[in-house]
Design a protein around this motif. Structure first.
Motif, PDB file in Angstrom:
ATOM      1  N   GLN A   1       0.923   4.934  10.697  1.00 53.11           N
ATOM      2  CA  GLN A   1      -0.438   4.472  10.954  1.00 53.11           C
ATOM      3  C   GLN A   1      -1.253   4.386   9.665  1.00 53.11           C
ATOM      4  O   GLN A   1      -1.974   3.408   9.429  1.00 53.11           O
ATOM      5  N   GLU A   2      -1.141   5.380   8.814  1.00 48.12           N
ATOM      6  CA  GLU A   2      -1.894   5.390   7.556  1.00 48.12           C
ATOM      7  C   GLU A   2      -1.493   4.222   6.658  1.00 48.12           C
ATOM      8  O   GLU A   2      -2.348   3.566   6.051  1.00 48.12           O
ATOM      9  N   LEU A   3      -0.189   3.963   6.567  1.00 46.79           N
ATOM     10  CA  LEU A   3       0.279   2.869   5.717  1.00 46.79           C
ATOM     11  C   LEU A   3      -0.150   1.514   6.262  1.00 46.79           C
ATOM     12  O   LEU A   3      -0.527   0.610   5.499  1.00 46.79           O
ATOM     13  N   GLN A   4      -0.123   1.359   7.586  1.00 49.79           N
ATOM     14  CA  GLN A   4      -0.533   0.094   8.178  1.00 49.79           C
ATOM     15  C   GLN A   4      -2.026  -0.143   8.026  1.00 49.79           C
ATOM     16  O   GLN A   4      -2.475  -1.284   7.907  1.00 49.79           O
ATOM     17  N   GLU A   5      -2.809   0.941   8.045  1.00 50.86           N
ATOM     18  CA  GLU A   5      -4.246   0.794   7.824  1.00 50.86           C
ATOM     19  C   GLU A   5      -4.543   0.469   6.368  1.00 50.86           C
ATOM     20  O   GLU A   5      -5.438  -0.327   6.067  1.00 50.86           O
ATOM     21  N   ARG A   6      -3.801   1.068   5.458  1.00 49.61           N
ATOM     22  CA  ARG A   6      -4.036   0.838   4.028  1.00 49.61           C
ATOM     23  C   ARG A   6      -3.509  -0.513   3.586  1.00 49.61           C
ATOM     24  O   ARG A   6      -4.102  -1.175   2.724  1.00 49.61           O
ATOM     25  N   TYR A   7      -2.381  -0.950   4.173  1.00 46.23           N
ATOM     26  CA  TYR A   7      -1.764  -2.217   3.794  1.00 46.23           C
ATOM     27  C   TYR A   7      -1.591  -3.086   5.034  1.00 46.23           C
ATOM     28  O   TYR A   7      -0.511  -3.111   5.647  1.00 46.23           O
ATOM     29  N   PRO A   8      -2.640  -3.775   5.458  1.00 42.50           N
ATOM     30  CA  PRO A   8      -2.543  -4.625   6.656  1.00 42.50           C
ATOM     31  C   PRO A   8      -1.383  -5.617   6.533  1.00 42.50           C
ATOM     32  O   PRO A   8      -1.184  -6.232   5.491  1.00 42.50           O
ATOM     33  N   GLY A   9      -0.608  -5.722   7.587  1.00 46.14           N
ATOM     34  CA  GLY A   9       0.545  -6.612   7.580  1.00 46.14           C
ATOM     35  C   GLY A   9       1.818  -5.976   7.058  1.00 46.14           C
ATOM     36  O   GLY A   9       2.885  -6.602   7.079  1.00 46.14           O
ATOM     37  N   ALA A  10       1.724  -4.729   6.579  1.00 44.95           N
ATOM     38  CA  ALA A  10       2.915  -4.062   6.050  1.00 44.95           C
ATOM     39  C   ALA A  10       3.934  -3.798   7.147  1.00 44.95           C
ATOM     40  O   ALA A  10       3.574  -3.548   8.301  1.00 44.95           O
ATOM     41  N   GLN A  11       5.190  -3.846   6.776  1.00 51.87           N
ATOM     42  CA  GLN A  11       6.275  -3.501   7.689  1.00 51.87           C
ATOM     43  C   GLN A  11       6.715  -2.074   7.390  1.00 51.87           C
ATOM     44  O   GLN A  11       7.179  -1.795   6.281  1.00 51.87           O
ATOM     45  N   VAL A  12       6.556  -1.193   8.359  1.00 50.58           N
ATOM     46  CA  VAL A  12       6.846   0.224   8.153  1.00 50.58           C
ATOM     47  C   VAL A  12       7.883   0.691   9.168  1.00 50.58           C
ATOM     48  O   VAL A  12       7.705   0.481  10.375  1.00 50.58           O
ATOM     49  N   THR A  13       8.937   1.308   8.688  1.00 51.59           N
ATOM     50  CA  THR A  13       9.959   1.862   9.575  1.00 51.59           C
ATOM     51  C   THR A  13      10.119   3.350   9.272  1.00 51.59           C
ATOM     52  O   THR A  13       9.755   3.812   8.193  1.00 51.59           O
ATOM     53  N   TYR A  14      10.643   4.089  10.251  1.00 49.92           N
ATOM     54  CA  TYR A  14      10.899   5.507   9.998  1.00 49.92           C
ATOM     55  C   TYR A  14      12.200   5.946  10.667  1.00 49.92           C
ATOM     56  O   TYR A  14      12.657   5.349  11.636  1.00 49.92           O
ATOM     57  N   GLU A  15      12.774   6.994  10.084  1.00 44.28           N
ATOM     58  CA  GLU A  15      13.985   7.614  10.622  1.00 44.28           C
ATOM     59  C   GLU A  15      13.736   9.108  10.721  1.00 44.28           C
ATOM     60  O   GLU A  15      13.214   9.722   9.788  1.00 44.28           O
ATOM     61  N   ILE A  16      14.090   9.688  11.855  1.00 44.64           N
ATOM     62  CA  ILE A  16      13.950  11.135  12.034  1.00 44.64           C
ATOM     63  C   ILE A  16      15.290  11.791  11.723  1.00 44.64           C
ATOM     64  O   ILE A  16      16.314  11.460  12.331  1.00 44.64           O
ATOM     65  N   ILE A  17      15.277  12.709  10.766  1.00 41.56           N
ATOM     66  CA  ILE A  17      16.480  13.424  10.340  1.00 41.56           C
ATOM     67  C   ILE A  17      16.231  14.912  10.553  1.00 41.56           C
ATOM     68  O   ILE A  17      15.184  15.430  10.170  1.00 41.56           O
ATOM     69  N   ASP A  18      17.161  15.614  11.179  1.00 45.88           N
ATOM     70  CA  ASP A  18      16.874  16.984  11.617  1.00 45.88           C
ATOM     71  C   ASP A  18      17.035  18.042  10.523  1.00 45.88           C
ATOM     72  O   ASP A  18      16.951  19.235  10.797  1.00 45.88           O
ATOM     73  N   ASN A  19      17.248  17.620   9.274  1.00 45.93           N
ATOM     74  CA  ASN A  19      17.355  18.614   8.194  1.00 45.93           C
ATOM     75  C   ASN A  19      16.813  18.023   6.898  1.00 45.93           C
ATOM     76  O   ASN A  19      16.857  16.809   6.669  1.00 45.93           O
ATOM     77  N   GLU A  20      16.305  18.914   6.037  1.00 49.68           N
ATOM     78  CA  GLU A  20      15.673  18.455   4.796  1.00 49.68           C
ATOM     79  C   GLU A  20      16.662  17.841   3.819  1.00 49.68           C
ATOM     80  O   GLU A  20      16.318  16.926   3.071  1.00 49.68           O
ATOM     81  N   ALA A  21      17.886  18.353   3.814  1.00 51.55           N
ATOM     82  CA  ALA A  21      18.900  17.792   2.919  1.00 51.55           C
ATOM     83  C   ALA A  21      19.113  16.309   3.212  1.00 51.55           C
ATOM     84  O   ALA A  21      19.281  15.497   2.293  1.00 51.55           O
ATOM     85  N   GLY A  22      19.088  15.960   4.499  1.00 49.79           N
ATOM     86  CA  GLY A  22      19.253  14.564   4.887  1.00 49.79           C
ATOM     87  C   GLY A  22      18.084  13.700   4.433  1.00 49.79           C
ATOM     88  O   GLY A  22      18.261  12.538   4.043  1.00 49.79           O
TER      89      GLY A  22
END
Length: 267
Positions: free
Chosen positions: A108-129
């Motif tokens: 949400q923050e990135l989309q508000e700061r950069y309108p039109g930006a394409q933002v994806t995310y991945e959930i990884i269950d450990n910090e090493a990943g």
């Protein structure tokens, strides 16, 4: 009067999608957060923009006018970014996170700061990943539970999150000031799918609990509304709405009250 960009984005989304739940899912927020934003806008403008009916809302005539202006403003922002970005390129960001809520907030923050930006995310269950994703270039931003020590990373405190449990008011634990996870032995609990490191904590401390999972805010809200099952609740407002017949009790386990760090590779 100044209308915040995120409210315009939500209103333009409502014009396109037509329901609070769809706007919440598409824009990575929650129905309560969308409702509050719309109420704030009505208060600032000084006139109702919606017709509120049972289980849904609709834009009234003034609301549709404002929503159409909101869409035009967001379209102009996107056009502006295309013209000033190198070769008109669309900004893209990828996030690797140990938990779902900070990832949604970052989107949400990135989309508000950069309108039109394409933002994806991945959930990884450990910090090493998460760090591996940064090192391999598959993620631009990492979200971890502690700041990495290696000098090649730049880390800063991002946010805190505390989890509670919502129970029916007649539940034996509902009168408690706090509850430990082990006390939820044998319970059936509603939760989001793919919650990251939280999953390992819950499985370790309440292995005999049953978890009913759903990917969307809308799906979870419906499960909660139609049952008396327990559900995890975040202290942040990206979460689903909790019925009035539930009592929210904090979870005392230290793993349920954490701080997240935003991590990037040093250039």
């Amino acid at each position: 009067m100044f209308v915040e960009t995120y409210i315009l984005r939500l209103l333009a989304g409502f014009l396109e999608y037509g329901t609070l739940s769809t706007v919440a899912d598409k824009l990575y927020t929650s129905q309560p957060a969308v409702s509050r934003a719309f109420k704030k806008l009505e208060d600032e403008i000084g006139t109702p923009l919606f017709e509120r009916k049972k289980n849904r809302i609709e834009l009234n005539e003034k609301g549709r006018t404002v929503a159409e202006y909101a869409k035009r403003i967001m379209d102009l922002q996107g056009e502006m970014m295309e013209k000033v970005s190198p070769q008109g390129a669309t900004r893209t960001f990828s996030i690797a996170s140990v938990a779902i809520l900070p990832a949604m907030r970052m989107v949400q923050e990135l989309q508000e700061r950069y309108p039109g930006a394409q933002v994806t995310y991945e959930i990884i269950d450990n910090e090493a990943g998460v760090l591996k994703a940064l090192n391999e270039g598959t993620a631009d931003i990492g979200i971890t539970l502690k700041a990495p020590r290696a000098k090649k990373y730049r880390a800063e405190k991002y946010m805190q999150e505390r989890l509670s449990i919502a129970l029916p008011k007649k539940h034996p634990l509902a009168k408690r000031k706090s509850i430990r996870l082990r006390e939820l032995k044998g319970e059936t609990i509603i939760q989001r799918s793919n919650v990251g490191f939280w999953e390992q904590v819950k499985r370790k401390k309440i292995p005999d609990a049953t978890f009913i999972k759903h990917d969307s805010t809308k799906g979870i809200s419906k499960l909660i509304e139609q049952s008396s099952l327990l559900t995890f609740v975040s202290n942040h407002q990206f979460d689903y709405e909790i019925p009035k017949d539930r009592k929210i009790v904090p979870l005392a386990d230290r793993e349920m009250n954490v701080e997240f760090f935003k991590v990037k590779l040093m250039k």
